[in-house]
Enzyme design. Sequence first.
Site, PDB file in Angstrom:
ATOM      1  N   GLU A  89      -6.763  20.980  -1.782  1.00  0.00           N
ATOM      2  CA  GLU A  89      -5.449  20.118  -1.202  1.00  0.00           C
ATOM      3  C   GLU A  89      -4.838  20.574  -0.116  1.00  0.00           C
ATOM      4  OE1 GLU A  89      -4.202  17.413  -1.076  1.00  0.00           O
ATOM      5  OE2 GLU A  89      -3.280  16.829  -3.163  1.00  0.00           O
ATOM      6  N   HIS A  93      -8.641  13.913  -9.027  1.00  0.00           N
ATOM      7  CA  HIS A  93      -8.636  14.388 -10.100  1.00  0.00           C
ATOM      8  C   HIS A  93      -7.827  13.812 -11.239  1.00  0.00           C
ATOM      9  CE1 HIS A  93      -4.585  16.046  -9.651  1.00  0.00           C
ATOM     10  NE2 HIS A  93      -4.844  16.336  -7.999  1.00  0.00           N
ATOM     11  N   GLY A  94      -7.765  13.796 -12.534  1.00  0.00           N
ATOM     12  CA  GLY A  94      -6.934  13.344 -13.469  1.00  0.00           C
ATOM     13  C   GLY A  94      -5.678  13.855 -13.325  1.00  0.00           C
ATOM     14  N   GLU A  95      -4.726  13.121 -14.064  1.00  0.00           N
ATOM     15  CA  GLU A  95      -3.289  13.658 -14.278  1.00  0.00           C
ATOM     16  C   GLU A  95      -3.197  15.030 -14.572  1.00  0.00           C
ATOM     17  OE1 GLU A  95       0.230  11.437 -16.305  1.00  0.00           O
ATOM     18  OE2 GLU A  95      -0.799  12.638 -17.629  1.00  0.00           O
ATOM     19  N   ARG A 138      -8.685  21.872 -11.594  1.00  0.00           N
ATOM     20  CA  ARG A 138      -8.388  20.518 -12.059  1.00  0.00           C
ATOM     21  C   ARG A 138      -9.315  19.544 -11.200  1.00  0.00           C
ATOM     22  NH1 ARG A 138      -4.121  21.723  -8.358  1.00  0.00           N
ATOM     23  NH2 ARG A 138      -3.707  20.313  -6.488  1.00  0.00           N
ATOM     24  N   GLN A 144       1.951  19.889  -5.890  1.00  0.00           N
ATOM     25  CA  GLN A 144       0.796  20.817  -6.565  1.00  0.00           C
ATOM     26  C   GLN A 144       0.329  21.772  -5.284  1.00  0.00           C
ATOM     27  OE1 GLN A 144      -1.374  19.489 -10.019  1.00  0.00           O
ATOM     28  NE2 GLN A 144      -1.361  17.676  -9.106  1.00  0.00           N
ATOM     29  N   GLY A 165      -4.944  13.840  -4.031  1.00  0.00           N
ATOM     30  CA  GLY A 165      -4.193  12.762  -3.416  1.00  0.00           C
ATOM     31  C   GLY A 165      -3.920  12.890  -1.948  1.00  0.00           C
ATOM     32  N   ARG A 170      10.507  17.597   5.691  1.00  0.00           N
ATOM     33  CA  ARG A 170       9.116  18.364   5.645  1.00  0.00           C
ATOM     34  C   ARG A 170       8.068  17.550   5.190  1.00  0.00           C
ATOM     35  NH1 ARG A 170       8.779  23.717   6.348  1.00  0.00           N
ATOM     36  NH2 ARG A 170      10.702  24.971   6.398  1.00  0.00           N
TER      37      ARG A 170
END
Length: 209
Positions: free
Chosen positions: A84, A11-13, A60, A23, A149, A105
């Site tokens: 995610e 996804h974009g920023e 997003r 996130q 990511g 962690r």
Amino acid sequence: MKTIYYYYVRHGETIFNLENRMQGITDSPLTSKGIEQILQTTEALRNQSFNSAYTSPLPRTIQTAKLILEPHHMHVKIFDSLREFSYGSWDGNIKNESDPEYQYRFSNDLFDDLGGENPTMIQQRIQNAFSELRKLSHDQDKVLLVSHGAYFRHLLFSLMKENIPDELLHRECLIGNGGIAVFKDEDGNFSLVEGPLNQAEYMNRHAND
């Protein structure tokens, strides 16, 4: 024998990216820069044909996928297993590299005691996801995946650990916002075909396609 090609886009920023936050499955809207990044990704993939397209259920990624697919006149399907990696109650926290607990962690991906996930949990989720995607796809299909990511990093280590290029092994962020990676599944054997690349790199490589 069935070979499937996956075109993976991050996804974009987002606002959380700008604020250096974890996130996870907490959503944050795309910034104006993030939208511009995905318009560039859209242009990079304009001449690529897709047989199907799947996205993480987070807003997003849904927004990202819809922008990319506009020129293709295709609909995207929500695929929950592309969501995610979850940091549990730490979702949304600002990253604090100087905090020993954060370092431990984050370097070990251990958040299950906080209501999130650990490496075993996401590895199983990814393996199940691509087993299902294999059933949904046909030989030589080209499939667009829009996800995240950290998910991409876990995907590499879950599906193709022995085939990861050395230059990727020590990069903290393997794929940038709007970045593109291509990998293939040959009857359950996964390998990276191309990338991850930013939009300009991908366009330069495929300028004559």
